[in-house]
Design an enzyme around this catalytic site. Structure first.
Site, mmCIF file in Angstrom:
data_model
loop_
_atom_site.group_PDB
_atom_site.id
_atom_site.type_symbol
_atom_site.label_atom_id
_atom_site.label_comp_id
_atom_site.label_asym_id
_atom_site.label_seq_id
_atom_site.Cartn_x
_atom_site.Cartn_y
_atom_site.Cartn_z
ATOM 1 C CB ALA A 28 -0.933 0.000 1.208
ATOM 2 N N GLY A 62 6.125 -0.529 -3.770
ATOM 3 C CA GLY A 62 6.220 -1.779 -4.500
ATOM 4 C C GLY A 62 7.672 -2.177 -4.586
ATOM 5 C CG ASP A 66 -0.408 -8.117 0.301
ATOM 6 O OD1 ASP A 66 -1.477 -8.521 0.792
ATOM 7 O OD2 ASP A 66 -0.087 -6.913 0.287
ATOM 8 C CB THR A 67 -2.587 -11.602 3.543
ATOM 9 O OG1 THR A 67 -2.653 -10.183 3.669
ATOM 10 C CG2 THR A 67 -2.598 -12.217 4.926
ATOM 11 C CG ASN A 111 -8.252 -7.106 7.430
ATOM 12 O OD1 ASN A 111 -8.142 -8.314 7.381
ATOM 13 N ND2 ASN A 111 -8.151 -6.335 6.373
#
Length: 483
Positions: free
Chosen positions: A15, A18, A237-238, A297
């Site tokens: 977020a 990159g 990504d998690t 989350n």
């Protein structure tokens, strides 16, 4: 390159930044090196907050150029956001940022058709105002959406630009609130009742599936020699980060993936779809090899990132050393509170939350930083304890991966709060999981258990032992009313 060693490029989109990381994998070795890192700066335009996806793609191309010869490429990134393509496959504007305000009040409109309890029982996805389902509902009345013929989640969008082929990777699709976690396929009933055209999505892909080869234009721009295959990885990504948890065979573990967000929970063989689970706002997202990522989350290091930005980017190491001298649990906030979701004025908002709850108001940068870290550790504790209870799945250790592994104070506080040992693993866990899924697809690694055995043999791990009892952490929860 040594015999039996292959090289994989992991495109990992976070977020705030990159990166393209090259992983060299052999039968008993895994080595990562960063080829290129680039900022991910959202842009606020008159219509709202947008991702600068063209800049991200430019960063990816620069990274592949710097990576040199690779045997495969895989792309992972954040969840829920997407790009819209027209009938010619052209992007219809920059993707909307999940922190944009367009979904305010949209969930209630969805629930009027499919009540929240029914939606959870069908999809297992926690409530968050930015879920893809709510974004699609908010977009439905726009001229842009009327022109759309394809929806591609962000990692799938970049994979499409690299290869010219479209697909929807399953681990990321599971975050849309349109997947049935029991069948691991679309929830056709939910989509039908809400008028969502599932034909807008490209066919589902599994981690490890082929996703095409780099287009000739990409080869020319990056200097790579083709053909270079692109492999579908755990594109959320998690999902990639959890794959890189170095758990021993038979170990009963919880995980915390730390970064802008903290994702805390368990790896399970089946979803937990009870009403109690919904009320606790746990989500059931899909992982590798038929697993379910049962997690909550938490706002994560976003709170500290925003404060550091507001303070003019002071030295973080100095700030953390100063925070370590502040008394534990002097002031805490609810790190899951949606009041902290939007950017801007974070130090003031944290101070105001402490004032409103009758606690000492942190006045210095060190006190605010310690308040954030204590609050994150407290949120980690709540999530780990609740997940065990709701899933009837006790654990003996917490594996912490991601950017938070560099923060020794946060790791120790998490151990103290949970009353469990914390094992800090890979900082670049998402990239590591990305690389290993590519290696597995090319025959270098076996199943998920074998993948993790390779990690435990090759990756440096730091163990934090809990100090004291957890009574003061329970008292802090009572102060906030979150227990």
């Amino acid at each position: 390159m040594s015999a039996g060693v292959k090289s994989y490029a992991a495109v990992d989109l976070g977020a705030s930044s990159g990166r393209v990381i090259v992983g060299r994998v052999g039968p008993d070795s895994v080595q990562l090196s960063e080829a290129h890192r680039f900022p991910n700066r959202p842009v606020r335009v008159p219509e709202g907050l947008r991702w600068d996806v063209l800049a991200l793609y430019g960063g990816v191309l620069d990274g592949l150029r710097a990576a040199g010869r690779v045997d495969s490429v895989g792309v992972d990134g954040w969840a829920v956001d997407y790009g819209l393509l027209d009938a010619d496959g052209a992007l219809l504007g920059n993707p909307v940022h999940y922190r944009d305000a367009r979904t305010e009040g949209v969930a209630e409109k969805v629930w009027a058709t499919v009540p929240a309890a029914e939606l959870y029982a069908a999809t297992g996805i926690q409530y968050a105002p930015f879920n893809t389902l709510y974004q699609l509902t908010a977009a439905r009345s726009t001229a842009q959406f009327a022109r759309a013929r394809r929806v591609l989640l962000v990692p799938d969008l970049l994979t499409y630009w690299l290869t010219g082929e479209q697909g929807t990777e399953l681990t990321n699709a599971s975050t849309t609130q349109l997947i049935d976690p029991r069948t691991r396929d679309w929830s056709y009933e939910v989509a039908g009742r809400l008028g969502v055209d599932l034909g807008l999505f490209a066919p589902l892909r599994q981690p490890g599936d082929p996703a095409g080869t780099l287009r000739p234009e990409v080869l020319a721009e990056t200097g790579l020699s083709g053909p270079v295959p692109v492999t579908a990885v755990g594109s959320h990504d998690t999902a990639s980060a959890v794959a890189a948890v170095p758990a021993a065979a038979g170990e009963r573990f919880a995980y915390i993936c730390t970064g802008t967000w903290s994702l805390a929970g368990l790896e399970l063989p089946a979803p937990v779809l009870t009403e109690e689970s919904r009320a606790a706002n746990f989500t059931n997202e899909l992982g590798l090899d038929g697993t379910v990522r049962y997690l909550r989350n938490i706002m994560g290091l976003w709170l500290l990132q925003e404060c550091v930005r507001a303070w003019g980017e002071p030295d973080l190491g100095v700030l953390l050393r100063q925070a370590a001298t502040v008394p534990t649990l002097r002031s805490v906030v609810d790190a899951g509170d949606g009041a902290f979701l939007a950017p801007g004025r974070m130090p003031e908002r944290i101070a105001q939350a402490c004032r409103a709850s009758g606690q000492p108001v942190p006045g210095t940068r060190a006190e605010i930083t310690r308040c954030i870290l204590d609050s994150l550790a407290l949120a980690h504790r709540r999530a780990v304890l609740a997940a065990q209870r709701l899933a009837d799945h006790p654990v003996d250790v917490v594996h912490l991966v991601g950017g938070g592994t560099r923060n020794a104070l946060l790791c120790q506080l998490t151990a103290d709060a949970c009353g469990l040992p914390v094992v800090a693993g890979a900082t670049e866990a998402a990239a590591l999981g990305n690389v290993l899924v590519q290696a597995r697809a090319h025959g270098l690694v076996g199943d998920l258990a074998a993948l993790r055995r390779l990690l435990t043999r090759t990756q440096p791990l730091t163990r934090y032992t809990p100090r004291g009892d957890t009574g003061r952490w329970r008292a802090a929860e009572d102060r906030l009313g979150t227990r």
